[in-house]
Motif scaffolding. Structure first.
Motif, PDB file in Angstrom:
ATOM      1  N   PRO A  95       1.105  -1.159  -0.005  1.00  0.00           N
ATOM      2  CA  PRO A  95      -0.094   0.210   0.124  1.00  0.00           C
ATOM      3  C   PRO A  95       1.036   1.310   0.203  1.00  0.00           C
ATOM      4  CG  PRO A  95      -1.062  -1.549   1.098  1.00  0.00           C
ATOM      5  CD  PRO A  95       0.267  -1.975   1.172  1.00  0.00           C
ATOM      6  N   CYS A  96       1.985   1.665   0.591  1.00  0.00           N
ATOM      7  CA  CYS A  96       2.685   2.511   0.438  1.00  0.00           C
ATOM      8  C   CYS A  96       3.292   2.720  -0.984  1.00  0.00           C
ATOM      9  CB  CYS A  96       4.164   1.992   1.531  1.00  0.00           C
ATOM     10  SG  CYS A  96       3.888   2.078   3.272  1.00  0.00           S
ATOM     11  N   LYS A  97       3.560   1.432  -1.461  1.00  0.00           N
ATOM     12  CA  LYS A  97       4.426   1.841  -2.786  1.00  0.00           C
ATOM     13  C   LYS A  97       3.051   2.781  -3.594  1.00  0.00           C
ATOM     14  CE  LYS A  97       7.613  -1.665  -3.033  1.00  0.00           C
ATOM     15  NZ  LYS A  97       8.053  -2.816  -3.624  1.00  0.00           N
ATOM     16  N   ILE A  98       1.336   1.777  -3.640  1.00  0.00           N
ATOM     17  CA  ILE A  98       0.360   2.442  -4.033  1.00  0.00           C
ATOM     18  C   ILE A  98       0.166   3.855  -4.210  1.00  0.00           C
ATOM     19  CG2 ILE A  98      -2.021   2.865  -4.451  1.00  0.00           C
ATOM     20  CD1 ILE A  98      -1.336  -0.446  -3.842  1.00  0.00           C
ATOM     21  N   GLU A  99       0.405   4.415  -2.737  1.00  0.00           N
ATOM     22  CA  GLU A  99       0.012   5.647  -2.790  1.00  0.00           C
ATOM     23  C   GLU A  99       1.274   6.923  -2.732  1.00  0.00           C
ATOM     24  OE1 GLU A  99      -0.820   6.362   1.370  1.00  0.00           O
ATOM     25  OE2 GLU A  99       0.838   6.045   1.919  1.00  0.00           O
ATOM     26  N   MET A 100       2.817   6.263  -3.261  1.00  0.00           N
ATOM     27  CA  MET A 100       3.781   7.221  -4.053  1.00  0.00           C
ATOM     28  C   MET A 100       3.748   8.571  -4.855  1.00  0.00           C
ATOM     29  SD  MET A 100       6.140   6.874  -1.324  1.00  0.00           S
ATOM     30  CE  MET A 100       7.452   5.710   0.228  1.00  0.00           C
ATOM     31  N   GLU A 101       3.069   7.666  -5.861  1.00  0.00           N
ATOM     32  CA  GLU A 101       3.215   8.641  -6.508  1.00  0.00           C
ATOM     33  C   GLU A 101       1.903   9.885  -6.675  1.00  0.00           C
ATOM     34  OE1 GLU A 101       4.293   8.654 -10.051  1.00  0.00           O
ATOM     35  OE2 GLU A 101       4.660   6.799  -9.594  1.00  0.00           O
ATOM     36  N   ASP A 102       1.037   9.355  -5.811  1.00  0.00           N
ATOM     37  CA  ASP A 102       0.164  10.163  -5.244  1.00  0.00           C
ATOM     38  C   ASP A 102       1.014  11.582  -4.001  1.00  0.00           C
ATOM     39  OD1 ASP A 102      -2.456   9.701  -6.736  1.00  0.00           O
ATOM     40  OD2 ASP A 102      -2.245   8.447  -4.697  1.00  0.00           O
ATOM     41  N   PHE A 103       1.693  11.089  -3.426  1.00  0.00           N
ATOM     42  CA  PHE A 103       2.666  11.843  -2.714  1.00  0.00           C
ATOM     43  C   PHE A 103       3.708  12.661  -2.979  1.00  0.00           C
ATOM     44  CE2 PHE A 103       1.402   9.213   1.175  1.00  0.00           C
ATOM     45  CZ  PHE A 103       0.575  10.344   1.800  1.00  0.00           C
ATOM     46  N   GLU A 104       4.013  12.280  -4.904  1.00  0.00           N
ATOM     47  CA  GLU A 104       4.571  12.782  -5.386  1.00  0.00           C
ATOM     48  C   GLU A 104       4.032  13.940  -5.585  1.00  0.00           C
ATOM     49  OE1 GLU A 104       8.429  14.141  -7.211  1.00  0.00           O
ATOM     50  OE2 GLU A 104       8.319  12.337  -5.713  1.00  0.00           O
ATOM     51  N   GLU A 105       3.442  13.578  -6.238  1.00  0.00           N
ATOM     52  CA  GLU A 105       2.840  14.943  -7.004  1.00  0.00           C
ATOM     53  C   GLU A 105       2.288  15.892  -6.694  1.00  0.00           C
ATOM     54  OE1 GLU A 105      -2.193  15.353  -9.489  1.00  0.00           O
ATOM     55  OE2 GLU A 105      -1.430  13.106  -9.183  1.00  0.00           O
ATOM     56  N   SER A 106       1.865  16.151  -5.294  1.00  0.00           N
ATOM     57  CA  SER A 106       1.698  16.684  -4.274  1.00  0.00           C
ATOM     58  C   SER A 106       2.637  17.420  -3.861  1.00  0.00           C
ATOM     59  CB  SER A 106       0.512  16.160  -3.171  1.00  0.00           C
ATOM     60  OG  SER A 106      -0.737  15.047  -2.976  1.00  0.00           O
ATOM     61  N   SER A 108       4.836  17.790  -5.484  1.00  0.00           N
ATOM     62  CA  SER A 108       5.701  18.808  -6.524  1.00  0.00           C
ATOM     63  C   SER A 108       4.445  20.472  -7.052  1.00  0.00           C
ATOM     64  CB  SER A 108       4.734  18.231  -8.240  1.00  0.00           C
ATOM     65  OG  SER A 108       6.464  17.090  -8.273  1.00  0.00           O
ATOM     66  N   ASN A 109       3.065  19.700  -6.380  1.00  0.00           N
ATOM     67  CA  ASN A 109       2.031  21.371  -6.221  1.00  0.00           C
ATOM     68  C   ASN A 109       2.767  22.481  -5.150  1.00  0.00           C
ATOM     69  OD1 ASN A 109       0.936  20.339  -8.574  1.00  0.00           O
ATOM     70  ND2 ASN A 109      -0.765  19.213  -7.168  1.00  0.00           N
ATOM     71  N   TYR A 110       2.808  21.405  -4.178  1.00  0.00           N
ATOM     72  CA  TYR A 110       2.825  22.324  -3.166  1.00  0.00           C
ATOM     73  C   TYR A 110       3.939  21.900  -1.863  1.00  0.00           C
ATOM     74  CZ  TYR A 110      -2.456  21.754  -2.703  1.00  0.00           C
ATOM     75  OH  TYR A 110      -3.460  21.456  -3.260  1.00  0.00           O
ATOM     76  N   LYS A 111       5.380  21.700  -2.807  1.00  0.00           N
ATOM     77  CA  LYS A 111       6.607  22.099  -1.845  1.00  0.00           C
ATOM     78  C   LYS A 111       6.751  23.177  -1.739  1.00  0.00           C
ATOM     79  CE  LYS A 111       8.916  22.178  -6.231  1.00  0.00           C
ATOM     80  NZ  LYS A 111      10.313  20.846  -6.907  1.00  0.00           N
ATOM     81  N   ASN A 112       6.902  24.106  -1.676  1.00  0.00           N
ATOM     82  CA  ASN A 112       6.725  25.764  -1.669  1.00  0.00           C
ATOM     83  C   ASN A 112       6.063  26.160  -0.171  1.00  0.00           C
ATOM     84  OD1 ASN A 112       8.786  26.110  -3.050  1.00  0.00           O
ATOM     85  ND2 ASN A 112       7.212  26.389  -5.099  1.00  0.00           N
ATOM     86  N   THR A 142      11.172  12.580  -5.527  1.00  0.00           N
ATOM     87  CA  THR A 142      12.066  14.042  -5.006  1.00  0.00           C
ATOM     88  C   THR A 142      11.185  14.428  -3.893  1.00  0.00           C
ATOM     89  OG1 THR A 142      10.241  14.963  -6.377  1.00  0.00           O
ATOM     90  CG2 THR A 142      12.089  14.595  -7.698  1.00  0.00           C
ATOM     91  N   PHE A 143      10.633  13.809  -3.202  1.00  0.00           N
ATOM     92  CA  PHE A 143      10.406  14.580  -1.876  1.00  0.00           C
ATOM     93  C   PHE A 143      11.113  13.969  -0.815  1.00  0.00           C
ATOM     94  CE2 PHE A 143       7.672  10.428  -2.771  1.00  0.00           C
ATOM     95  CZ  PHE A 143       8.513   9.337  -1.856  1.00  0.00           C
ATOM     96  N   PRO A 144      11.125  14.975  -0.013  1.00  0.00           N
ATOM     97  CA  PRO A 144      12.131  14.739   1.185  1.00  0.00           C
ATOM     98  C   PRO A 144      12.084  13.085   2.094  1.00  0.00           C
ATOM     99  CG  PRO A 144      10.942  16.692   1.452  1.00  0.00           C
ATOM    100  CD  PRO A 144      10.789  16.230   0.579  1.00  0.00           C
ATOM    101  N   VAL A 145      12.753  12.838   1.917  1.00  0.00           N
ATOM    102  CA  VAL A 145      12.850  10.973   2.987  1.00  0.00           C
ATOM    103  C   VAL A 145      13.434  11.439   3.949  1.00  0.00           C
ATOM    104  CG1 VAL A 145      13.097   8.919   2.595  1.00  0.00           C
ATOM    105  CG2 VAL A 145      12.418  10.560   0.485  1.00  0.00           C
ATOM    106  N   PHE A 146      13.273  10.825   5.323  1.00  0.00           N
ATOM    107  CA  PHE A 146      14.530  10.602   5.846  1.00  0.00           C
ATOM    108  C   PHE A 146      14.011   8.478   7.270  1.00  0.00           C
ATOM    109  CE2 PHE A 146      12.042  15.033   5.909  1.00  0.00           C
ATOM    110  CZ  PHE A 146      13.609  15.524   6.024  1.00  0.00           C
ATOM    111  N   TYR A 147      15.319   9.073   7.986  1.00  0.00           N
ATOM    112  CA  TYR A 147      14.374   7.617   7.943  1.00  0.00           C
ATOM    113  C   TYR A 147      14.463   7.532   9.169  1.00  0.00           C
ATOM    114  CZ  TYR A 147      16.631   7.127   3.049  1.00  0.00           C
ATOM    115  OH  TYR A 147      16.618   7.110   2.266  1.00  0.00           O
ATOM    116  N   LEU A 187      -6.188  12.997   0.469  1.00  0.00           N
ATOM    117  CA  LEU A 187      -4.630  13.006   1.186  1.00  0.00           C
ATOM    118  C   LEU A 187      -4.875  14.928   0.771  1.00  0.00           C
ATOM    119  CD1 LEU A 187      -1.801  14.163   0.940  1.00  0.00           C
ATOM    120  CD2 LEU A 187      -1.477  12.835  -0.838  1.00  0.00           C
ATOM    121  N   GLN A 188      -5.468  15.405  -0.479  1.00  0.00           N
ATOM    122  CA  GLN A 188      -6.256  16.964  -0.773  1.00  0.00           C
ATOM    123  C   GLN A 188      -6.407  17.211   0.003  1.00  0.00           C
ATOM    124  OE1 GLN A 188      -4.701  19.014  -3.353  1.00  0.00           O
ATOM    125  NE2 GLN A 188      -5.422  20.211  -2.494  1.00  0.00           N
ATOM    126  N   LYS A 189      -7.185  16.900   0.615  1.00  0.00           N
ATOM    127  CA  LYS A 189      -7.949  17.367   2.009  1.00  0.00           C
ATOM    128  C   LYS A 189      -7.394  17.518   3.257  1.00  0.00           C
ATOM    129  CE  LYS A 189     -12.032  16.141   4.741  1.00  0.00           C
ATOM    130  NZ  LYS A 189     -13.064  14.638   5.484  1.00  0.00           N
TER     131      LYS A 189
END
Length: 199
Positions: A95-106, A108-112, A142-147, A187-189
């Motif tokens: 399920p994490c892999k499925i939602e990654m594209e949506d996080f990447e798109e969000s 890109s739109n909201y990183k600032n 490209t989103f920030p990843v932390f471990y 996610l958008q909500k």
């Protein structure tokens, strides 16, 4: 003899059904997230003559320390003043892999305007910095990843299954969360809740 044979067959069928139910539950329990975002609030009750009134106050988001790919520390409190989307994930989690594209798109739109913190559950066995970062690189995220190599963040947020997503406003308060796979509209909500709150 026939009764014993029937009883044995019935017992085997019953055990098989219970086992199948358990497997199906484990498969599907993490695949569907909450459609609504439950708000996280502490509740203070006050008495009046006619009824109880509930006052809701936001909960402070627990601070934690995680690390970037190079081992540099990052604390959640360092993002105070900016809304945060906090996601717990692992590269072995379907399920994490499925939602990654949506996080990447969000992202890109909201990183600032919004800080994304994609926190990997890095236990050093099932998941390592190497395996997780390889997955991120291979998919071009490209989103920030932390471990979370010390399991500090997972403990603070009581994360027992992934994915889990938290929405934190610019004041460092928990606004809502989703356990399980998050749909794009949910996610958008969540993002709308923390960006509207910061305006």
């Amino acid at each position: 003899m026939k009764d014993k044979k029937n009883f044995l067959i019935l017992t085997i069928v019953l055990v098989a059904l219970i086992a199948i139910s358990a497997v199906l539950y484990n498969i599907f329990k993490d695949k569907i997230g909450h459609e609504q975002i439950p708000q996280t609030t502490s509740q203070n009750q006050s008495q009046s003559d006619d009824k109880k009134e509930e006052e809701k106050a936001p909960l402070p988001a627990p601070d934690f320390t995680v690390y970037d790919k190079d081992g540099n520390e990052m604390t959640l409190s360092s993002f105070k003043g900016k809304p945060v989307v906090l996601n717990f994930w692992a590269s072995w989690c379907g399920p994490c892999k499925i939602e990654m594209e949506d996080f990447e798109e969000s992202y890109s739109n909201y990183k600032n305007d919004v800080q994304f913190a994609m926190v990997n559950l890095t236990d050093g066995k099932r998941e390592t910095v190497k395996t997780a970062s390889k997955y991120i690189e291979q998919n071009g995220y490209t989103f920030p990843v932390f471990y979370d190599t010390d399991i500090d963040a997972a403990n603070k947020y009581r994360v027992y299954s992934v994915p889990s997503t938290y929405f934190i406003n610019s004041e460092g308060e928990l606004v809502g969360y989703v356990n399980g796979l998050i749909k794009p509209e949910t996610l958008q909500k969540g993002i709308d809740m923390i960006t509207t709150d910061s305006e």
